[in-house]
Design an enzyme around this catalytic site. Structure first.
Site, PDB file in Angstrom:
ATOM      1  CG  HIS A 186     147.885  32.705 131.976  1.00 38.25           C
ATOM      2  ND1 HIS A 186     146.498  32.522 132.183  1.00 38.25           N
ATOM      3  CD2 HIS A 186     147.866  33.512 133.140  1.00 38.25           C
ATOM      4  CE1 HIS A 186     145.702  33.484 132.642  1.00 38.25           C
ATOM      5  NE2 HIS A 186     147.040  33.881 133.690  1.00 38.25           N
ATOM      6  CG  HIS A 230     146.459  28.505 127.182  1.00 37.32           C
ATOM      7  ND1 HIS A 230     145.357  29.568 127.235  1.00 37.32           N
ATOM      8  CD2 HIS A 230     145.632  28.444 125.538  1.00 37.32           C
ATOM      9  CE1 HIS A 230     144.350  29.258 126.595  1.00 37.32           C
ATOM     10  NE2 HIS A 230     144.311  28.871 125.386  1.00 37.32           N
ATOM     11  CG  HIS A 281     144.748  31.117 120.851  1.00 37.50           C
ATOM     12  ND1 HIS A 281     144.418  32.216 121.187  1.00 37.50           N
ATOM     13  CD2 HIS A 281     144.872  29.831 121.615  1.00 37.50           C
ATOM     14  CE1 HIS A 281     143.255  31.152 122.330  1.00 37.50           C
ATOM     15  NE2 HIS A 281     143.538  30.062 122.495  1.00 37.50           N
ATOM     16  CD  GLU A 282     146.654  26.533 121.745  1.00 37.37           C
ATOM     17  OE1 GLU A 282     146.502  26.508 123.101  1.00 37.37           O
ATOM     18  OE2 GLU A 282     145.438  26.483 121.290  1.00 37.37           O
TER      19      GLU A 282
END
Length: 672
Positions: A468, A465, A461-462
């Site tokens: 992104h 980021h 998940h991290e």
């Protein structure tokens, strides 16, 4: 201070901050000079003699404040990841000063007049990113109160300063009370149920905190602590749970009332009924009603599912027992093991951190986007244990730096997060530098770091980021990377979670840390079969927190909430989500996301983003999953855009239509 490394651009690759040279005493002077420089630069823009142009006003503002940005980036990284008494004292001093500094810019009427003049002619701006930047600056100034009369602007400044002080106090109280709530255990027998590695980690934590010869369980930010699913000692489970929900009661109960009422007052000054209306008006959701309609559609079905799960778990308990919040994770794990022949102790030996990262997270990024990663031992982070990787595109061109900080420590706040150390910007000529933080318990020296599958999911998940931020291809720093609406920012990271269980990826990293044997096929099959197990619990604890956040931030100016605990209980009852055996994922007094972390009236954004995420997962599956063409499309149409385009337009460009909620409802068992 002539030798202050924060006052000049870093000479390191990618302008990585020179952490080895930065000392705590550098921060104060750097902020002082940074704010002075920024104020002078902004004043020069406002006083520009000629007619306002995009270049002499908007672009000039984008170029301003480099020294302040350098100091802020390093300082807030330090606050979150490696705090100490001196840093906390400076944070208390700086927070109101920074709030006042930003107000002095956003409430500068002369500057706003220049922006408004340009905004009136926005139809003549043909470059899409320039036009969006102009529109965003105008929106930022209006939402900050630039159009208010002088008396209301002064009142707004006072509120912002006080809110900055209160948020800092909330955060510091929480960290202190979390550390103080350490659960110390004298007898190792009480830790029955934990694996050998977890017991060794508890012994190490106790030693580090001054309890030699004992064992200590530190607290994660969540209400439901991870060890609750394993500990057989019910009294210890209760003790751990009560330590968790007790955080913040002495220091933060009064603060949350002040924060919520001040936010309501500020919203009224700005022309909104509530703080939630003010926040959500600038998100993709648009209105509080739109958010509530969606949450209230899900809540009854989630509640019904959780009640059925509670009855299921109660049947597994000793006769006459009542299912309590400290029992739910334990019996859920027992039932899951019995039903699906799977438990964390069986899977953890196959989930070693280095292998998860390099053969899982990085492997998926290579397959999907062509990325490669090189460990840069010559570059250092803010602590020796922070890993630094240089990231390259498939053609060998440099993309940026990725830093990884995975272990829990007393000087680090709870939870998991990503932040940028350097923003990508064509205007500034900078490439991205990003960091991921987790809070994995550190194993004893020489022992491997074995993860739960929840920790694996968080790692993916991290990194979503991080991608992104790394893939950003924008001109203006205002739009770089994750600079998107709060209810959109979690979307790419949630999509990246899917690769953690993608067969090709899982097979590449899920190998026994000693033997190298792949995770047994029956373990994988059991995980797939158990996908919806306990989903009622997860949905209720999340929705309870999201609805609690909105309850606090739907207060109107002058409305007093009363006792925070009573307010919380009444809000959950009114929302139809209250269950004695399931508490919100974060209760009021330690709800860091919304009282000090930037998610006020925005915790709903996880489920809002998950709608886009679940729909995008379907898109990947429809197009054969882990393929370079899919990665290139997702990167080009969405991840590279940052905030430079309307986020829902970017989604529609990817998906070919508006988002569909049905994949999410199916995923969470809420279709009925």
């Amino acid at each position: 201070m002539t030798d202050n490394p924060l006052l000049v651009p870093s000479s390191l690759p990618y302008e990585l901050p020179p952490f080895a040279d930065i000392r705590d005493e550098h921060f104060g002077p750097a902020f002082e000079q940074g704010m002075a420089e920024h104020a002078a630069e902004v004043a020069a823009v406002a006083a520009e003699g000629g007619a306002p142009t995009f270049e002499n006003t908007i672009e000039a503002l984008e170029r301003a404040g480099r020294t302040l940005a350098r100091a802020s980036t390093v300082f807030w990284t330090k606050v979150a990841s490696d705090s100490n008494e001196a840093v906390r004292a400076l944070e208390t001093e700086l927070s109101p000063k920074l709030a006042a500094h930003h107000d002095s810019i956003l409430l500068n009427t002369t500057l706003f007049a220049r922006i408004e003049a340009l905004y009136a002619e926005r139809d003549t701006v043909t470059d899409p990113e320039r036009r969006r930047l102009l529109e965003r600056y105008h929106t930022d100034f209006v939402r900050a109160g630039a159009a208010l009369p002088a008396d209301k602007a002064e009142a707004l400044k006072a509120i912002n300063t006080e809110l900055a002080e209160l948020a800092t106090a909330f955060d510091q109280n929480l960290q202190e009370e979390t550390n103080a709530a350490l659960v110390v255990v004298d007898d190792v027998a009480e830790l029955d149920g934990l694996g050998d590695g977890a017991i060794a980690a508890a012994a190490r934590t106790a030693s580090e905190r001054g309890h030699d010869g004992k064992y200590a369980l530190s607290l994660s930010l969540f209400t439901a602590q991870p060890a609750l699913s394993s500990l057989t000692d019910r009294a210890l489970r209760r003790r751990l749970y009560e330590a968790s929900i007790g955080r913040g009661q002495s220091g933060n109960a009064e603060l949350v009332v002040k924060i919520a009422t001040l936010r309501a007052k500020r919203a009224a000054l700005l022309g909104y009924d509530t703080h939630a209306d003010y926040v959500i008006a600038d998100q993709t959701a648009g209105t509080t009603k739109a958010v509530l309609d969606r949450l209230e559609r899900m809540a009854p079905v989630a509640h019904r599912n959780a009640l059925a799960e509670a009855a299921d778990l109660a049947s597994a308990m000793p006769e006459g027992s009542t299912l309590e919040p400290w029992d739910w994770p334990f019996y859920a794990e027992r039932v899951r093991q019995e039903r699906y022949s799977l438990d964390d102790s069986a899977t953890r030996p196959y989930l070693e951190l280095d292998r998860v990262l390099e053969d899982g997270v990085f492997f998926a990024a290579n397959k999907l986007y062509g990325l490669s990663f090189t460990r840069r031992e010559d570059l250092v982070g803010y602590l020796p244990e922070v890993r630094v990787y240089e990231v390259f595109n498939e053609d060998g061109s440099p993309l940026g730096l990725f830093l990884a900080d995975y272990y829990a420590r007393a000087a680090k706040r709870g939870g998991a997060w990503m932040n940028s150390l350097v923003l990508q910007s064509r205007l500034r000529g900078t490439k991205p530098v990003v960091v991921n933080n987790l809070n994995i318990p550190r194993p004893p020296d020489g022992e491997p770091t074995l993860l739960t599958f929840d920790e694996v999911r968080t790692t993916f998940h991290e990194f979503g980021h991080a991608l992104h931020g790394l893939f950003s291809q924008v001109t203006y720093p205002r739009f770089s990377g994750t600079s998107v609406p709060r209810d959109f920012v979690e979307y790419p990271s949630q999509v990246n979670e899917m690769w953690g269980t993608w067969p090709e990826v899982l097979a590449n990293y899920a190998k026994h840390h000693r033997t190298g044997e792949p995770m047994p096929a029956e373990f994988v099959a059991s995980m797939e079969a158990a996908e919806l197990f306990n989903e009622g619990f997860r949905s209720v604890e999340y929705l309870a927190a999201a609805l609690l956040d909105l309850a606090w931030h739907r207060l109107r100016d002058g409305e007093e909430p009363g006792d925070p605990a009573a307010f919380e209980a009444a809000a959950l009852e009114a929302a139809g989500i209250a269950m004695p055996s399931i508490q919100p994922r974060y209760k009021t007094n330690y709800f860091q996301h919304v009282f000090s972390g930037g998610y006020s009236a925005g915790y709903y954004s996880y489920i809002w983003s998950e709608i886009l995420d679940a729909d995008t997962v379907e898109w990947f599956k429809e197009n054969d999953g882990l393929r370079r063409s899919n990665g290139d499309t997702f990167r080009a149409k969405l991840l590279s855009k940052g905030g430079s385009v309307d986020p829902l337009a970017a989604f529609a460009d990817l998906r070919g239509r508006e988002p569909d909620i049905e994949p999410l409802l199916k995923r969470r068992g809420l279709s009925a």
